[in-house]
Write a protein that holds these residues in place. Structure first.
Motif, short mmCIF file in Angstrom:
data_model
loop_
_atom_site.label_atom_id
_atom_site.label_comp_id
_atom_site.label_asym_id
_atom_site.label_seq_id
_atom_site.Cartn_x
_atom_site.Cartn_y
_atom_site.Cartn_z
N ASN A 193 36.60 54.67 46.51
CA ASN A 193 37.69 54.20 47.55
C ASN A 193 36.91 54.52 48.84
OD1 ASN A 193 39.80 52.45 48.01
ND2 ASN A 193 40.64 54.95 49.00
N LYS A 226 33.13 45.61 49.53
CA LYS A 226 33.45 44.77 48.46
C LYS A 226 33.39 44.85 47.35
CE LYS A 226 33.30 39.79 46.20
NZ LYS A 226 32.51 40.61 44.85
N GLU A 260 35.41 47.25 44.17
CA GLU A 260 35.05 46.63 42.40
C GLU A 260 34.03 47.94 41.83
OE1 GLU A 260 32.38 43.23 43.57
OE2 GLU A 260 34.07 42.31 43.49
N ARG A 282 43.03 48.97 44.33
CA ARG A 282 43.44 47.27 44.23
C ARG A 282 44.21 46.36 45.92
NH1 ARG A 282 42.92 44.64 40.21
NH2 ARG A 282 42.89 46.18 38.94
N GLN A 283 45.39 47.13 46.35
CA GLN A 283 45.11 46.98 47.45
C GLN A 283 44.45 46.48 48.38
OE1 GLN A 283 48.98 49.71 48.50
NE2 GLN A 283 50.23 47.99 48.61
N ASN A 284 43.59 47.38 49.40
CA ASN A 284 42.42 47.43 49.69
C ASN A 284 41.47 46.52 49.85
OD1 ASN A 284 43.62 49.75 51.72
ND2 ASN A 284 42.23 51.26 50.18
N TYR A 285 41.64 46.56 48.62
CA TYR A 285 40.61 45.36 47.80
C TYR A 285 40.96 43.67 48.53
CZ TYR A 285 37.91 42.54 44.84
OH TYR A 285 36.30 41.18 44.10
N MET A 286 42.38 43.87 47.64
CA MET A 286 42.85 42.35 48.21
C MET A 286 43.11 42.00 49.34
SD MET A 286 45.63 42.59 45.14
CE MET A 286 46.90 42.84 46.25
N GLN A 287 43.64 43.07 50.26
CA GLN A 287 43.24 42.87 51.92
C GLN A 287 42.38 42.57 52.13
OE1 GLN A 287 44.79 46.40 53.74
NE2 GLN A 287 45.30 45.31 55.10
N MET A 321 39.25 40.91 50.72
CA MET A 321 39.33 39.56 50.21
C MET A 321 40.36 39.16 50.92
SD MET A 321 37.22 39.84 48.01
CE MET A 321 36.71 40.39 48.92
N GLN A 322 41.71 38.41 51.80
CA GLN A 322 42.89 38.09 52.33
C GLN A 322 41.19 37.92 53.44
OE1 GLN A 322 45.96 39.68 51.68
NE2 GLN A 322 46.47 38.34 50.70
N GLN A 323 41.16 38.99 54.41
CA GLN A 323 40.46 38.77 55.25
C GLN A 323 38.87 37.50 55.34
OE1 GLN A 323 39.97 43.18 56.73
NE2 GLN A 323 41.78 43.44 57.92
#
Length: 169
Positions: free
Chosen positions: A124, A140, A144, A157-162, A164-166
């Motif tokens: 992380n 990424k 993962e 998970r939160q950071n990963y989703m953020q 991916m959105q960016q």
């Protein structure tokens, strides 16, 4: 109560100034006791004494060689912008981590913590560093890896989703 229990009592009621005062007395009496150094770090963190907190985590790691202390120190260095020193610590952490079974606490909210395996926490941190350096592919990959190591890792998970959105924008 004896002086030795006062630091913990003050910490329990979140009176960190008194906790720090009695922790200092306990440290004078008990040398660099791990328990009191941990309390001292908590007090310093709560009282916003950042550089002193770094010194205490440094002392804790040097005296115990426990990797969660090195992780906390590294994390604090990153958040304070001391990237070069943080990267040196991260490299040391990575070298020592494969054999580690330690876990570290991650704050999910003001009141909730999650125990996370050290290896996942290191991935992380590497993901965070990659993102800071605009290396989105690296970020990424490391998020993962963190989630493969510990699928319930809330912060990763939160950071990963953020991320991916960016990337989608």
């Amino acid at each position: 109560p004896s002086h030795d229990t006062l630091p913990e009592l003050y910490a329990a009621v979140k009176n960190y100034s008194s906790c720090e005062y009695y922790t200092d007395i306990a440290l004078l009496k008990n040398g660099n006791s791990e328990k009191y150094l941990q309390l001292k770090a908590l007090c310093l963190q709560q009282n916003g004494k950042f550089n002193e907190e770094l010194e205490v985590y440094n002392k804790l790691y040097k005296s115990t060689k426990k990797l969660p202390y090195l992780h906390q120190l590294t994390s604090n260095l990153f958040s304070s912008g001391q990237i070069t020193k943080a990267q040196e610590n991260l490299t040391e952490l990575e070298k020592l981590a494969p054999a580690a079974t330690d876990s570290v606490d991650f704050l999910i909210s003001e009141t909730e913590k999650q125990k996370v395996p050290l290896k996942a926490a290191i991935f992380n941190m590497k993901a965070y560093l990659s993102a800071q350096n605009n290396n989105l592919a690296g970020a990424k990959k490391y998020f993962e890896l963190a989630l493969r190591e510990y699928p319930d890792f809330f912060t990763a998970r939160q950071n990963y989703m953020q991320l991916m959105q960016q990337a989608a924008k």
